[in-house]
Design a protein around this motif. Sequence first.
Motif, short mmCIF file in Angstrom:
data_model
loop_
_atom_site.label_atom_id
_atom_site.label_comp_id
_atom_site.label_asym_id
_atom_site.label_seq_id
_atom_site.Cartn_x
_atom_site.Cartn_y
_atom_site.Cartn_z
N LEU A 134 0.84 -1.20 0.00
CA LEU A 134 0.00 0.00 0.00
C LEU A 134 0.88 1.25 0.00
O LEU A 134 0.61 2.22 -0.70
N GLU A 135 1.92 1.17 0.80
CA GLU A 135 2.80 2.34 0.90
C GLU A 135 3.69 2.47 -0.33
O GLU A 135 3.92 3.57 -0.82
N ASN A 136 4.15 1.31 -0.83
CA ASN A 136 5.13 1.37 -1.91
C ASN A 136 4.50 1.52 -3.29
O ASN A 136 5.05 2.19 -4.15
N HIS A 179 -7.88 3.79 4.95
CA HIS A 179 -9.29 3.59 5.34
C HIS A 179 -10.03 2.79 4.28
O HIS A 179 -10.77 1.87 4.59
N ILE A 180 -9.81 3.18 3.02
CA ILE A 180 -10.51 2.49 1.93
C ILE A 180 -10.08 1.02 1.90
O ILE A 180 -10.90 0.10 1.79
N PHE A 181 -8.79 0.83 2.03
CA PHE A 181 -8.25 -0.52 2.01
C PHE A 181 -8.87 -1.36 3.13
O PHE A 181 -9.32 -2.49 2.91
N VAL A 184 -12.53 -2.33 2.46
CA VAL A 184 -12.65 -3.45 1.52
C VAL A 184 -12.21 -4.75 2.19
O VAL A 184 -12.87 -5.79 2.06
N GLN A 185 -11.14 -4.65 2.96
CA GLN A 185 -10.63 -5.83 3.66
C GLN A 185 -11.69 -6.40 4.61
O GLN A 185 -11.95 -7.60 4.64
N GLU A 186 -12.32 -5.49 5.35
CA GLU A 186 -13.35 -5.91 6.31
C GLU A 186 -14.53 -6.56 5.58
O GLU A 186 -15.07 -7.58 6.01
N LYS A 239 -18.20 1.98 9.27
CA LYS A 239 -18.93 3.25 9.29
C LYS A 239 -18.04 4.38 9.80
O LYS A 239 -18.09 5.50 9.27
N SER A 240 -17.23 4.09 10.82
CA SER A 240 -16.40 5.18 11.32
C SER A 240 -15.31 5.54 10.31
O SER A 240 -14.96 6.70 10.16
N ARG A 241 -14.84 4.53 9.59
CA ARG A 241 -13.85 4.85 8.56
C ARG A 241 -14.48 5.66 7.43
O ARG A 241 -13.88 6.61 6.91
N ALA A 242 -15.71 5.28 7.06
CA ALA A 242 -16.42 6.04 6.01
C ALA A 242 -16.63 7.48 6.47
O ALA A 242 -16.53 8.41 5.68
#
Lengths: 265, 206
Positions: A134-136, A179-181, A184-186, A239-242
């Motif tokens: 994700l970072e790279n 957050h998006i990642f 989707v992971q969840e 929801k909190s991430r959204a």
Amino acid sequence: MQIIPNAEQFVEVIIYTFIAFVLMALALLLFFYFSRKKILKKELENKDMELQHQMELLEATLETQERERQRIARDLHDDISSKLNVISLNAHLLSSNDLPEKDFEEISSNIILVTKQVLENSRRIAHDLLPPILENFGLHAALEELCHANSSGELMKVSYINPREELAFGKIDSKNHLHIFRIVQELINNSIKHGKASLINIEVDTTESKCQIHYTDNGVGFDMKESKKKNGIGMKNIKSRAAFLRGKFEIKSILNQGVNAKLSF
Amino acid sequence: MPRILADVNYLLMLINLVLFLIQFKKLNKAFRIFTFYLLVISVIQLITSYYSRNGMNNLFLSHFYFFFQFLLLSFFYYTILTVPLQRRFLLIGLVICPIVLGVQYYFDPSLFFGFNLFEIFITSFLIVIYAMFHFYNILNESKQYYYLNTGIFIYIFGSTVLFLTGNILSTLDKSYGRNIWALNGILYIIYQIYIFIEWRRLKNHL
């Protein structure tokens, strides 16, 4: 019939008109006074509700954090500490003087093997905490890898469609990529763990100003009414991430007909 | 009032009445009462007009006009107001007002042949108060009966002031009085337009 109006009539009319206007003004004043009170009360109620909502989100965030800590502690204890113990024990054995050649070799190869495992485990733990890809390489690559990692032949198929690739997320603050990642992971975790899905579709649809992620699976789904009552920790987390993304997250599901979710921000 | 203005008034009034009557079966209780109000007022207006065209004194009809307007609009507001305190206030008004007027006419029957200022004042002012109650109730809520209420509020208050001066006007030279009654006519057109807007909204929801 022409009658000259007398003074009495004039005075009467003026008095009534005067009273009517004064009472009207009074009524208007009272109206404004009570209206203001009512509006303020309503605003206060709305603020309270907002506050309550924020408290719930905060609670969910803290709870997730605690769970994550527990998980890391468990991983460290089970996969790292215990294996380091083995290495330490073996290293001690090596230091004894009268060790036969055969044992020496066996012990040292054991140390090498376990060290490798520790390295592998620590890398996995770090990867779980924050995927280096994700970072790279960015969110697109990370999502692609996430879908790939969760696919296993015919049993489990996770398809990921994003025609604009990395450009799709260009406008989004890189702080928010995680957050998006995680969302989707969840969702994928839920589909596999609770939904028993065998097919997941993720589609990213972006325009200049808006980004939408459509997520569907073919799992068992859930009853919307029932799930409203007990919003699980995973869902609260999403929801909190959204909310952090200042986006909107909607999820629809019918029992035995899979899940249909949409994240837009 | 100039003849043409009066005719426009009657026309609009009758159009609204017919529109409400056509939908009558689908209307709720409040709108049914309002339709009945339109019917009664229209009948009184037409009789008034008949008297005036035949050169007869029609001022005594004003008492029926004000009283029925008060009675029917009170019923209307009784069905749409929701706050118990307001409804109790309305019920008290509905009982006290006719009693007071009855007593007044009993002791001074001559009032019957001119405008009774107290009657105009009390019957109109109470309706204005009820309209305010409703404005208060729909703050922050869906705007039910909003146009109707606005129309009633504007018309009743505006016309009250004109009617209060009615006794003097009726003694003036006809040409002066006519101009002032034209104001009432214009106010009445505005009222009918508000009623029409409410009907349009209502029809879209039926």
